[in-house]
Motif scaffolding. Sequence first.
Motif, PDB file in Angstrom:
ATOM      1  N   GLU A  36       0.843  -1.201   0.000  1.00 21.43           N
ATOM      2  CA  GLU A  36       0.000   0.000   0.000  1.00 21.43           C
ATOM      3  C   GLU A  36       0.876   1.248   0.000  1.00 21.43           C
ATOM      4  O   GLU A  36       2.003   1.226   0.513  1.00 21.43           O
ATOM      5  N   ARG A  44      -5.105   6.602  -0.249  1.00 21.78           N
ATOM      6  CA  ARG A  44      -4.430   5.303  -0.200  1.00 21.78           C
ATOM      7  C   ARG A  44      -4.482   4.639  -1.580  1.00 21.78           C
ATOM      8  O   ARG A  44      -5.487   4.687  -2.280  1.00 21.78           O
ATOM      9  N   TYR A  45      -3.361   4.023  -1.984  1.00 23.42           N
ATOM     10  CA  TYR A  45      -3.286   3.285  -3.252  1.00 23.42           C
ATOM     11  C   TYR A  45      -2.872   1.850  -2.977  1.00 23.42           C
ATOM     12  O   TYR A  45      -2.052   1.591  -2.079  1.00 23.42           O
ATOM     13  N   LEU A  46      -3.401   0.943  -3.785  1.00 20.60           N
ATOM     14  CA  LEU A  46      -2.936  -0.437  -3.759  1.00 20.60           C
ATOM     15  C   LEU A  46      -1.800  -0.509  -4.779  1.00 20.60           C
ATOM     16  O   LEU A  46      -2.005  -0.261  -5.971  1.00 20.60           O
ATOM     17  N   ASP A  47      -0.613  -0.830  -4.316  1.00 20.41           N
ATOM     18  CA  ASP A  47       0.578  -0.789  -5.178  1.00 20.41           C
ATOM     19  C   ASP A  47       0.874  -2.190  -5.693  1.00 20.41           C
ATOM     20  O   ASP A  47       1.492  -2.996  -4.999  1.00 20.41           O
ATOM     21  N   LEU A 365      -5.659   2.043  -7.742  1.00 23.19           N
ATOM     22  CA  LEU A 365      -4.801   0.896  -8.088  1.00 23.19           C
ATOM     23  C   LEU A 365      -3.624   1.359  -8.947  1.00 23.19           C
ATOM     24  O   LEU A 365      -3.810   2.018  -9.971  1.00 23.19           O
ATOM     25  N   VAL A 383       2.724  -9.565  -1.053  1.00 26.90           N
ATOM     26  CA  VAL A 383       1.329  -9.157  -1.300  1.00 26.90           C
ATOM     27  C   VAL A 383       0.389 -10.283  -0.835  1.00 26.90           C
ATOM     28  O   VAL A 383       0.761 -11.463  -0.856  1.00 26.90           O
ATOM     29  N   GLN A 387      -5.308  -8.624  -1.412  1.00 27.30           N
ATOM     30  CA  GLN A 387      -4.885  -7.413  -2.135  1.00 27.30           C
ATOM     31  C   GLN A 387      -4.897  -7.658  -3.639  1.00 27.30           C
ATOM     32  O   GLN A 387      -5.332  -6.795  -4.411  1.00 27.30           O
ATOM     33  N   GLU A 390      -8.449  -7.512  -4.702  1.00 27.66           N
ATOM     34  CA  GLU A 390      -8.922  -6.118  -4.733  1.00 27.66           C
ATOM     35  C   GLU A 390      -8.478  -5.457  -6.041  1.00 27.66           C
ATOM     36  O   GLU A 390      -9.260  -4.764  -6.700  1.00 27.66           O
ATOM     37  N   GLY A 391      -7.210  -5.716  -6.434  1.00 27.31           N
ATOM     38  CA  GLY A 391      -6.687  -5.135  -7.683  1.00 27.31           C
ATOM     39  C   GLY A 391      -7.456  -5.638  -8.890  1.00 27.31           C
ATOM     40  O   GLY A 391      -7.835  -4.848  -9.770  1.00 27.31           O
TER      41      GLY A 391
END
Length: 403
Positions: A36, A44-47, A365, A383, A387, A390-391
């Motif tokens: 994150e 917040r971003y999902l990296d 994302l 990861v 997660q 979610e992506g």
Amino acid sequence: MTATDSNSAELLPLSKNLYPNYRQPELVMVRGDGAEMWDLSGKRYLDLYAGIAVNTLGHAHPAIVSAISDQAASLMHVSNYYYTDKNLQLAEVLCRLAGMSRALFCNSGTEAIEALLKLSRRHFWNQGDKNRHRVIAFEKSFHGRTLGALTATGQAGYREGFGPIGGVTHVPFGDADAVSAAMGPDVAAILVEPIQGEGGVRPAPDGFLATLRKLADDHGALLIFDEVQTGVGRTGSFLAAHHFGVKADAVALAKALGGGVPIGAMLCQEKLADALPPGSHGSTFGGNPLCSAVALAVLRTLEKDDLMGQAKTKGEWLATKLTALQKKHPKHVAATRGIGLLQAVELADTVDARSVLGSLREKGLLLTLAGGQSLRFSPCLTVTTEQLGEGVDIVDQVLGELS
Ligand SMILES: Cc1ncc(COP(=O)(O)O)c(C=O)c1O
């Protein structure tokens, strides 16, 4: 909570002093934790790109944080005039995991490729074979941007305007007959990515690497692998080449090796140990104890937590989800492919891939593009499947919103 007391309005105007050779959006990233990341506004971003396949253990992993602070408090740099404990230990662990004998350290992927190219030429030159300097490389390959590495990079766009450069013959990836026809007594090496990363996440076809091994041996040339993007566990084995059961004479690593600090390595078999004698190649910073300590922490964590096993199982899980995505959006997804935690969704030519990337970012994302049309997943190996799920859901949503 952010890690700086400045705000975007103050910071963004400072970009006028950055050389404008990238296309950053108007975002300032300030903090990360695992897979994150947060920008200055607190969003917040999902990296799931991990700094382009670099942050092996995710952001702010305690093993990396301690390695940096412990090493900075003891010894950070001596250059290569002396051995250091961390550099010696790193060479030993790395050679064991990669099945190689010698390690030469540098600061980036492109430098590791330079070392491979110089090693190949100099090896034959040392033996009096002064005409062996040509390299066979592949169309759609990417090997870096210094002039030597750029010469090998098989995509015209990256080379445009930087000529004249030469000494490399590019042939179609996967075409063994074309390689055979291009071979000759002047060929020092065949340079190949076992999975073309920037070219769109394209694994070598079955049997291709084994054929390259044979062609190199038959013609007395070297076989060298660029595993800058695929190495260090990302595909579920330490080297992607391990999936294909083929051993190179030398291999380039970088990216994931440092987990976020800049380090690259050229690894080779013992027969090449004399190819670059003292004075023929080097680097002021290469293999400094700070980066070596971090790389060692990455490798030890990789083994301790079985992150290669995790990359395999999570990668298979992700690949299944991406295949389902293609079935659901056949008009927009042309193909999905990859090995382990290096996976791609190739968008149809009718889709504006860069705009899809922007829409994904707006929904939180972060991915990258590879080969122009492919959305590339290259997350940290820590990861979670939640997660990844979610992506995939966000990609599903954005594809669903395309007309
Ligand atoms: C396969 C491959 N080789 C070499 C490089 C160059 O590495 P660096 O950007 O660290 O110089 C890259 C970078 O993307 C790469 O993917």
